[in-house]
Write a protein that holds these residues in place. Structure first.
Motif, PDB file in Angstrom:
ATOM      1  N   THR A  18      -2.682 -24.814   1.768  1.00 59.69           N
ATOM      2  CA  THR A  18      -1.926 -25.526   0.739  1.00 59.69           C
ATOM      3  C   THR A  18      -0.558 -24.863   0.619  1.00 59.69           C
ATOM      4  O   THR A  18      -0.365 -23.708   1.015  1.00 59.69           O
ATOM      5  N   LEU A  19       0.375 -25.612   0.048  1.00 53.04           N
ATOM      6  CA  LEU A  19       1.718 -25.076  -0.176  1.00 53.04           C
ATOM      7  C   LEU A  19       1.638 -23.786  -0.992  1.00 53.04           C
ATOM      8  O   LEU A  19       2.313 -22.799  -0.689  1.00 53.04           O
ATOM      9  N   GLU A  20       0.790 -23.802  -2.020  1.00 49.19           N
ATOM     10  CA  GLU A  20       0.683 -22.637  -2.896  1.00 49.19           C
ATOM     11  C   GLU A  20       0.185 -21.402  -2.131  1.00 49.19           C
ATOM     12  O   GLU A  20       0.711 -20.301  -2.307  1.00 49.19           O
ATOM     13  N   GLU A  21      -0.824 -21.592  -1.284  1.00 51.45           N
ATOM     14  CA  GLU A  21      -1.330 -20.478  -0.487  1.00 51.45           C
ATOM     15  C   GLU A  21      -0.229 -19.916   0.413  1.00 51.45           C
ATOM     16  O   GLU A  21      -0.050 -18.699   0.531  1.00 51.45           O
ATOM     17  N   ASP A  22       0.518 -20.830   1.046  1.00 53.25           N
ATOM     18  CA  ASP A  22       1.609 -20.394   1.932  1.00 53.25           C
ATOM     19  C   ASP A  22       2.684 -19.615   1.167  1.00 53.25           C
ATOM     20  O   ASP A  22       3.206 -18.613   1.662  1.00 53.25           O
ATOM     21  N   ILE A  23       2.994 -20.086  -0.014  1.00 53.41           N
ATOM     22  CA  ILE A  23       4.016 -19.397  -0.816  1.00 53.41           C
ATOM     23  C   ILE A  23       3.492 -18.036  -1.268  1.00 53.41           C
ATOM     24  O   ILE A  23       4.219 -17.032  -1.218  1.00 53.41           O
ATOM     25  N   ASN A  24       2.232 -17.978  -1.673  1.00 54.19           N
ATOM     26  CA  ASN A  24       1.667 -16.694  -2.103  1.00 54.19           C
ATOM     27  C   ASN A  24       1.705 -15.666  -0.968  1.00 54.19           C
ATOM     28  O   ASN A  24       2.024 -14.494  -1.195  1.00 54.19           O
ATOM     29  N   ILE A  25       1.383 -16.109   0.235  1.00 55.11           N
ATOM     30  CA  ILE A  25       1.416 -15.199   1.386  1.00 55.11           C
ATOM     31  C   ILE A  25       2.852 -14.771   1.693  1.00 55.11           C
ATOM     32  O   ILE A  25       3.110 -13.610   2.012  1.00 55.11           O
ATOM     33  N   SER A  26       3.785 -15.707   1.545  1.00 53.65           N
ATOM     34  CA  SER A  26       5.195 -15.363   1.766  1.00 53.65           C
ATOM     35  C   SER A  26       5.660 -14.347   0.723  1.00 53.65           C
ATOM     36  O   SER A  26       6.362 -13.381   1.052  1.00 53.65           O
ATOM     37  N   ASN A  27       5.259 -14.549  -0.529  1.00 56.25           N
ATOM     38  CA  ASN A  27       5.641 -13.611  -1.587  1.00 56.25           C
ATOM     39  C   ASN A  27       5.064 -12.218  -1.324  1.00 56.25           C
ATOM     40  O   ASN A  27       5.724 -11.206  -1.585  1.00 56.25           O
ATOM     41  N   GLN A  28       3.845 -12.186  -0.816  1.00 52.39           N
ATOM     42  CA  GLN A  28       3.233 -10.903  -0.485  1.00 52.39           C
ATOM     43  C   GLN A  28       4.038 -10.207   0.618  1.00 52.39           C
ATOM     44  O   GLN A  28       4.269  -8.994   0.573  1.00 52.39           O
ATOM     45  N   TYR A  29       4.484 -10.994   1.584  1.00 51.20           N
ATOM     46  CA  TYR A  29       5.328 -10.466   2.654  1.00 51.20           C
ATOM     47  C   TYR A  29       6.650  -9.918   2.086  1.00 51.20           C
ATOM     48  O   TYR A  29       7.082  -8.812   2.420  1.00 51.20           O
ATOM     49  N   TYR A  30       7.273 -10.700   1.209  1.00 54.08           N
ATOM     50  CA  TYR A  30       8.535 -10.253   0.593  1.00 54.08           C
ATOM     51  C   TYR A  30       8.329  -8.949  -0.183  1.00 54.08           C
ATOM     52  O   TYR A  30       9.169  -8.056  -0.152  1.00 54.08           O
ATOM     53  N   LEU A  31       7.208  -8.853  -0.885  1.00 58.39           N
ATOM     54  CA  LEU A  31       6.935  -7.670  -1.707  1.00 58.39           C
ATOM     55  C   LEU A  31       6.679  -6.445  -0.815  1.00 58.39           C
ATOM     56  O   LEU A  31       7.280  -5.383  -1.019  1.00 58.39           O
ATOM     57  N   THR A  32       5.828  -6.615   0.161  1.00 61.26           N
ATOM     58  CA  THR A  32       5.463  -5.506   1.056  1.00 61.26           C
ATOM     59  C   THR A  32       6.681  -4.988   1.807  1.00 61.26           C
ATOM     60  O   THR A  32       6.790  -3.795   2.081  1.00 61.26           O
ATOM     61  N   ASN A  33       7.591  -5.900   2.152  1.00 59.82           N
ATOM     62  CA  ASN A  33       8.767  -5.502   2.921  1.00 59.82           C
ATOM     63  C   ASN A  33       9.983  -5.233   2.042  1.00 59.82           C
ATOM     64  O   ASN A  33      11.111  -5.186   2.532  1.00 59.82           O
ATOM     65  N   ASP A  34       9.720  -5.102   0.739  1.00 61.82           N
ATOM     66  CA  ASP A  34      10.776  -4.706  -0.191  1.00 61.82           C
ATOM     67  C   ASP A  34      11.952  -5.666  -0.216  1.00 61.82           C
ATOM     68  O   ASP A  34      13.108  -5.254  -0.383  1.00 61.82           O
ATOM     69  N   ILE A  35      11.651  -6.944  -0.079  1.00 63.42           N
ATOM     70  CA  ILE A  35      12.700  -7.966  -0.050  1.00 63.42           C
ATOM     71  C   ILE A  35      12.873  -8.600  -1.432  1.00 63.42           C
ATOM     72  O   ILE A  35      13.991  -8.874  -1.868  1.00 63.42           O
ATOM     73  N   ALA A  36      11.782  -8.834  -2.112  1.00 57.95           N
ATOM     74  CA  ALA A  36      11.841  -9.474  -3.435  1.00 57.95           C
ATOM     75  C   ALA A  36      10.533  -9.209  -4.182  1.00 57.95           C
ATOM     76  O   ALA A  36       9.521  -8.858  -3.577  1.00 57.95           O
ATOM     77  N   VAL A  37      10.585  -9.380  -5.499  1.00 57.47           N
ATOM     78  CA  VAL A  37       9.401  -9.204  -6.356  1.00 57.47           C
ATOM     79  C   VAL A  37       9.141 -10.536  -7.061  1.00 57.47           C
ATOM     80  O   VAL A  37       9.697 -10.813  -8.122  1.00 57.47           O
ATOM     81  N   ILE A  38       8.349 -11.387  -6.437  1.00 51.63           N
ATOM     82  CA  ILE A  38       8.105 -12.723  -6.981  1.00 51.63           C
ATOM     83  C   ILE A  38       6.593 -12.965  -7.024  1.00 51.63           C
ATOM     84  O   ILE A  38       5.902 -12.741  -6.032  1.00 51.63           O
ATOM     85  N   HIS A  39       6.102 -13.362  -8.191  1.00 55.23           N
ATOM     86  CA  HIS A  39       4.661 -13.542  -8.374  1.00 55.23           C
ATOM     87  C   HIS A  39       4.347 -14.931  -8.932  1.00 55.23           C
ATOM     88  O   HIS A  39       5.138 -15.512  -9.670  1.00 55.23           O
ATOM     89  N   LYS A  40       3.162 -15.413  -8.589  1.00 59.44           N
ATOM     90  CA  LYS A  40       2.641 -16.612  -9.238  1.00 59.44           C
ATOM     91  C   LYS A  40       2.068 -16.210 -10.585  1.00 59.44           C
ATOM     92  O   LYS A  40       1.391 -15.184 -10.689  1.00 59.44           O
ATOM     93  N   LYS A  41       2.330 -17.009 -11.607  1.00 62.92           N
ATOM     94  CA  LYS A  41       1.725 -16.719 -12.900  1.00 62.92           C
ATOM     95  C   LYS A  41       0.267 -17.153 -12.897  1.00 62.92           C
ATOM     96  O   LYS A  41      -0.091 -18.118 -12.235  1.00 62.92           O
ATOM     97  N   PRO A  42      -0.572 -16.461 -13.654  1.00 65.53           N
ATOM     98  CA  PRO A  42      -1.969 -16.890 -13.758  1.00 65.53           C
ATOM     99  C   PRO A  42      -2.066 -18.310 -14.325  1.00 65.53           C
ATOM    100  O   PRO A  42      -1.191 -18.744 -15.073  1.00 65.53           O
ATOM    101  N   THR A  43      -3.119 -19.007 -13.971  1.00 68.48           N
ATOM    102  CA  THR A  43      -3.396 -20.332 -14.538  1.00 68.48           C
ATOM    103  C   THR A  43      -3.652 -20.205 -16.036  1.00 68.48           C
ATOM    104  O   THR A  43      -4.496 -19.404 -16.449  1.00 68.48           O
ATOM    105  N   PRO A  44      -2.949 -20.957 -16.868  1.00 68.74           N
ATOM    106  CA  PRO A  44      -3.169 -20.818 -18.312  1.00 68.74           C
ATOM    107  C   PRO A  44      -4.493 -21.440 -18.743  1.00 68.74           C
ATOM    108  O   PRO A  44      -4.793 -22.582 -18.408  1.00 68.74           O
ATOM    109  N   VAL A  45      -5.265 -20.675 -19.477  1.00 67.97           N
ATOM    110  CA  VAL A  45      -6.605 -21.080 -19.876  1.00 67.97           C
ATOM    111  C   VAL A  45      -6.768 -20.835 -21.379  1.00 67.97           C
ATOM    112  O   VAL A  45      -6.335 -19.812 -21.901  1.00 67.97           O
ATOM    113  N   GLN A  46      -7.335 -21.818 -22.062  1.00 64.21           N
ATOM    114  CA  GLN A  46      -7.660 -21.657 -23.488  1.00 64.21           C
ATOM    115  C   GLN A  46      -9.094 -21.149 -23.574  1.00 64.21           C
ATOM    116  O   GLN A  46     -10.030 -21.877 -23.240  1.00 64.21           O
TER     117      GLN A  46
END
Ligand SMILES: [Mg+2]
Ligand SMILES: [Mg+2]
Lengths: 184, 184
Positions: A18-46
Motif C-alpha cells: 500500500t502507499l502507506e506501507e511504502d511511505i513508512n519504509i521510506s521514512n524509516q530509510y530517511y531516519l536511519t540515514n539521517d536525512i529527515a525525521v518524519i513519522h506517521k501519527k498513530p490511528t486515533p482511537v476513542q
C-alpha cells in the motif's frame, strides 16, 4: 516446492505494497540515514473500556475509530516543518474530495498559514502513478466544491500542477527529492 | 442546594487539571488565536481484533497500549518545528528518568540534530511548579545514567537550567512565551 514458492513471491510482488506501507519504509530509510525525521501519527482511537488483569498487560476491550483532526504524517526536514496526507484512489481519472475530512483540510490551511510545508501524496492505483500535490491546490478545490464546483480533483490537474514521484528501491517513494526541487 | 454546588465546584477546582489537559487547552487557545499549530499525537494502540456490526460503527474489541516511539506533542510555531514531551511527577526533588523510554530520547536527539526545537515540560505536582527544560539536558542525564550516573534529574538542576512556566487563565500554560525568550 521451489516453483510454488517462486510463484507465491511473484504474486506477492504483484500485489504491491500500500502507499502507506511504502511511505513508512521510506521514512524509516530517511531516519536511519539521517536525512529527515518524519513519522506517521498513530490511528486515533476513542477508548471506552479497559480491563486491568493481574499480572498481564492492560487490555482495551471497547474502542472506536475516530476521525483524524490532522494529517497522517508530519516531521522535520532540513530544519523545516513538513506535514502531509497520503491518499490512494482506485479512480482512474480523478481524486474524489470525499477522501478528505473538513478538519484535515482546515489543518492543512493552518500549516500553510504558519509557513509549514504542506502537501498530499496521491497514488492512482489503477496505473501506480504517484504525485506530490501542494495542499494549496487541494484547498482550492475543497472550497470551490461548496460553491457548485466539482467534487474531485481531475487527474489531469494533478499531473499538470503536481509533481511525479519516481518509485525506486531505497527509498521506495523518494518524496523528499521532489520536495527539494519544489520547495527548498 | 447552592451550598452543595459551590462545594462541588471548589472540590473540582482543588483537584486540578492534569498537565496534559492544561497543555491541550493551551494548544487549542494557540490554534484558535492563530498563534501556533501544535497537537497532541493520538495514544498509540496495537489493534488485535475489530468487529464490523451491520448498521453500526466498527468496534475494536481487543487492543493494547504500545510504547510511543516519539514524543507526545509536535507542531509549528513561527515557521519552526516544535517537539516536546510532557511529564508530571509526584517526586518532590527530582524527575526520575524512568518516566522516559529510550525511543523517545532517541527521537529527541534526532529532532535536535535536524534543527528542530525540542524540550520537555515538567510539572512537580507536589507544589505545582512547571518548567520547560531543553531536551539536550535530558539527553545528558539519560546518557550519563548508563555510565554510573544518577537515575533522575534533580529538581534543583531543572530550576537552574530550565525555565519556569507561569500558569494563568488563557492560555493556562503559556509555554510559547518561554520559547520566545529562550529559543527565538
Ligand atoms: Mg491517509
Ligand atoms: Mg507525556
Amino acid at each position: 516446492g521451489i516453483g510454488l514458492n517462486r510463484q507465491k513471491s511473484v504474486t506477492y510482488g504483484n500485489r504491491g505494497m500500500t502507499l502507506e506501507e511504502d511511505i513508512n519504509i521510506s521514512n524509516q530509510y530517511y531516519l536511519t540515514n539521517d536525512i529527515a525525521v518524519i513519522h506517521k501519527k498513530p490511528t486515533p482511537v476513542q477508548i471506552v473500556n479497559v480491563d486491568y488483569p493481574k499480572r498481564s498487560a492492560a487490555k482495551i476491550t471497547e474502542a472506536y475509530f475516530k476521525k483524524a483532526s490532522t494529517t497522517d504524517y508530519n516531521g522535520l526536514y532540513k530544519g523545516k516543518y513538513i506535514d502531509f496526507e497520503a491518499k490512494e484512489t482506485r479512480h482512474r481519472s480523478s481524486l474524489p474530495l470525499k477522501n478528505f475530512h473538513g478538519h484535515q483540510v482546515a489543518h492543512m490551511k493552518n500549516v500553510q498559514k504558519h509557513s509549514g510545508i504542506c502537501f498530499i501524496i496521491v497514488k492512482f492505483s489503477s496505473d501506480g502513478d504517484i504525485f506530490l500535490l501542494d495542499a494549496g491546490i487541494l484547498v482550492e478545490y475543497w472550497d470551490l466544491q461548496h460553491q457548485g464546483g466539482r467534487k474531485s480533483i481531475p487527474k489531469a490537474e494533478v499531473v499538470r500542477r503536481g509533481h511525479s514521484i519516481p518509485s525506486g528501491y531505497l527509498p521506495r517513494i523518494d518524496y523528499l527529492k521532489v520536495l527539494n526541487d519544489v520547495y527548498l
